[in-house]
Design a protein around this motif. Structure first.
Motif, PDB file in Angstrom:
ATOM      1  N   ARG A  38     -96.158  44.853 -76.840  1.00 25.05           N
ATOM      2  CA  ARG A  38     -95.271  44.268 -77.845  1.00 25.05           C
ATOM      3  C   ARG A  38     -93.823  44.678 -77.622  1.00 25.05           C
ATOM      4  O   ARG A  38     -92.901  43.988 -78.062  1.00 25.05           O
ATOM      5  CB  ARG A  38     -95.721  44.688 -79.247  1.00 25.05           C
ATOM      6  N   ALA A  41     -99.960  41.308 -78.960  1.00 28.13           N
ATOM      7  CA  ALA A  41     -98.686  40.719 -78.552  1.00 28.13           C
ATOM      8  C   ALA A  41     -98.804  39.209 -78.402  1.00 28.13           C
ATOM      9  O   ALA A  41     -99.901  38.651 -78.357  1.00 28.13           O
ATOM     10  CB  ALA A  41     -98.224  41.349 -77.231  1.00 28.13           C
ATOM     11  N   ASN A  42     -97.664  38.562 -78.303  1.00 27.75           N
ATOM     12  CA  ASN A  42     -97.600  37.118 -78.071  1.00 27.75           C
ATOM     13  C   ASN A  42     -97.963  36.838 -76.606  1.00 27.75           C
ATOM     14  O   ASN A  42     -97.291  37.307 -75.703  1.00 27.75           O
ATOM     15  CB  ASN A  42     -96.183  36.618 -78.378  1.00 27.75           C
ATOM     16  N   SER A  85     -97.829  34.183 -74.683  1.00 29.34           N
ATOM     17  CA  SER A  85     -96.845  33.478 -73.855  1.00 29.34           C
ATOM     18  C   SER A  85     -95.710  34.408 -73.460  1.00 29.34           C
ATOM     19  O   SER A  85     -95.166  34.315 -72.353  1.00 29.34           O
ATOM     20  CB  SER A  85     -96.291  32.264 -74.609  1.00 29.34           C
ATOM     21  N   GLN A  86     -95.373  35.354 -74.353  1.00 25.71           N
ATOM     22  CA  GLN A  86     -94.325  36.325 -74.030  1.00 25.71           C
ATOM     23  C   GLN A  86     -94.797  37.296 -72.945  1.00 25.71           C
ATOM     24  O   GLN A  86     -94.003  37.725 -72.108  1.00 25.71           O
ATOM     25  CB  GLN A  86     -93.928  37.096 -75.289  1.00 25.71           C
ATOM     26  N   LYS A 115     -96.731  36.568 -70.475  1.00 31.62           N
ATOM     27  CA  LYS A 115     -96.550  35.842 -69.207  1.00 31.62           C
ATOM     28  C   LYS A 115     -95.104  35.897 -68.752  1.00 31.62           C
ATOM     29  O   LYS A 115     -94.803  36.057 -67.566  1.00 31.62           O
ATOM     30  CB  LYS A 115     -97.006  34.390 -69.360  1.00 31.62           C
ATOM     31  N   GLU A 116     -94.182  35.752 -69.726  1.00 36.91           N
ATOM     32  CA  GLU A 116     -92.751  35.825 -69.399  1.00 36.91           C
ATOM     33  C   GLU A 116     -92.389  37.211 -68.875  1.00 36.91           C
ATOM     34  O   GLU A 116     -91.628  37.341 -67.913  1.00 36.91           O
ATOM     35  CB  GLU A 116     -91.914  35.497 -70.639  1.00 36.91           C
ATOM     36  N   TRP A 117     -92.955  38.249 -69.506  1.00 35.83           N
ATOM     37  CA  TRP A 117     -92.668  39.607 -69.066  1.00 35.83           C
ATOM     38  C   TRP A 117     -93.246  39.871 -67.676  1.00 35.83           C
ATOM     39  O   TRP A 117     -92.629  40.560 -66.869  1.00 35.83           O
ATOM     40  CB  TRP A 117     -93.212  40.630 -70.066  1.00 35.83           C
ATOM     41  N   TYR A 136     -90.875  38.469 -65.348  1.00 37.54           N
ATOM     42  CA  TYR A 136     -89.684  39.320 -65.282  1.00 37.54           C
ATOM     43  C   TYR A 136     -89.916  40.519 -64.367  1.00 37.54           C
ATOM     44  O   TYR A 136     -89.090  40.829 -63.499  1.00 37.54           O
ATOM     45  CB  TYR A 136     -89.314  39.794 -66.688  1.00 37.54           C
TER      46      TYR A 136
END
Length: 241
Positions: A51, A80-81, A83-84, A86-88, A91
């Motif tokens: 998170r 945690a989210n 989709s977030q 996946k973004e992390w 990154y």
């Protein structure tokens, strides 16, 4: 968006510090010990809270070179989210860091993480040509779920190793058997040999005597019932004449 990001980072800082004062003398001593051992390990698992994957960074590793020997494990991904996450992951990939999302309370997820780690260890052994037991360090700030993850890895990993030993033992015992399983006496001899060999695989003390065989038989039956030995059908099709 900028204000939201700042607020999230401040909340993350508070959550990881637990209200402040957690970095006492014992933490300083632990940090020194970690610094001394880092060069001796083969893989470093940095545990973070999924998170707050940035706020839960272990600062001591900030200057640690990004390589195949460091894995950022985002724990509590169920909170945690997705989709977030996946973004992390994208990154961290851009930062040349290997990352992995995990829920330490999900057995299947832990098995997947174990397989991932085994693949990394095999790759390291292949590229670095070493044959000793790999050493993995699990590290992270307080409250990111290190203990829960370590316990789950130990519990699932130990079971997997036992199952592997049991399968190997059964195969070796049957392969070396020179009797005829259609003959009752020979079949009894094979079963006796298997139970004796499995006693070591299941780590059942010899001192238990006859009770040891009962314990081995119960453990073997449990592995079969739960499907961990593999997929087997014991009944043969009846032949019609």
């Amino acid at each position: 968006m900028a204000a939201t990001a700042i607020l999230a980072r401040q909340i993350g800082a508070l959550a990881t510090k637990g209200g402040g004062g957690w970095y006492g003398p014992h933490m300083a001593a632990a940090s020194r010990a970690i610094a001394e051992r880092l060069p001796l390990v083969d893989l470093v698992l940095e545990i973070r809270d999924a998170r707050i994957p940035l706020s839960s960074e272990y600062e001591q590793l900030r200057n640690y070179p990004s390589s195949s020997r460091r894995i950022i494990v985002m724990n509590k991904m169920d909170l945690a989210n997705r989709s977030q996450i996946k973004e992390w992951k994208r990154y961290f990939e851009q930062q040349n860091c290997i990352s992995y999302g995990v829920n330490s309370h999900n057995k299947e997820n832990i098995k997947e993480l174990l397989n991932f780690l085994l693949a990394r260890v095999r790759e390291l052994k292949r590229t670095n040509d070493f044959n000793y037991t790999a050493v993995i360090m699990l590290i992270g700030i307080p409250n990111v779920g290190k203990s829960a993850l370590a316990n789950s890895l130990h519990q699932i990993g130990s079971t997997n190793f036992i199952v592997h030993d049991v399968r190997r033992t059964l195969f070796e015992t049957i392969s070396s058997f020179d009797g005829n399983v259609q003959v009752g006496e020979d079949l009894s001899r094979l079963i006796e040999a298997e139970l004796t060999a499995l006693r070591e695989a299941f780590q059942v003390p010899v001192e238990l005597g006859e009770e040891a065989q009962n314990k081995v038989a119960a453990k073997l039956l449990n592995l079969y019932r739960t499907g961990r030995l593999g997929h087997y059908t014991l009944d043969s099709l009846p032949w019609h004449t």
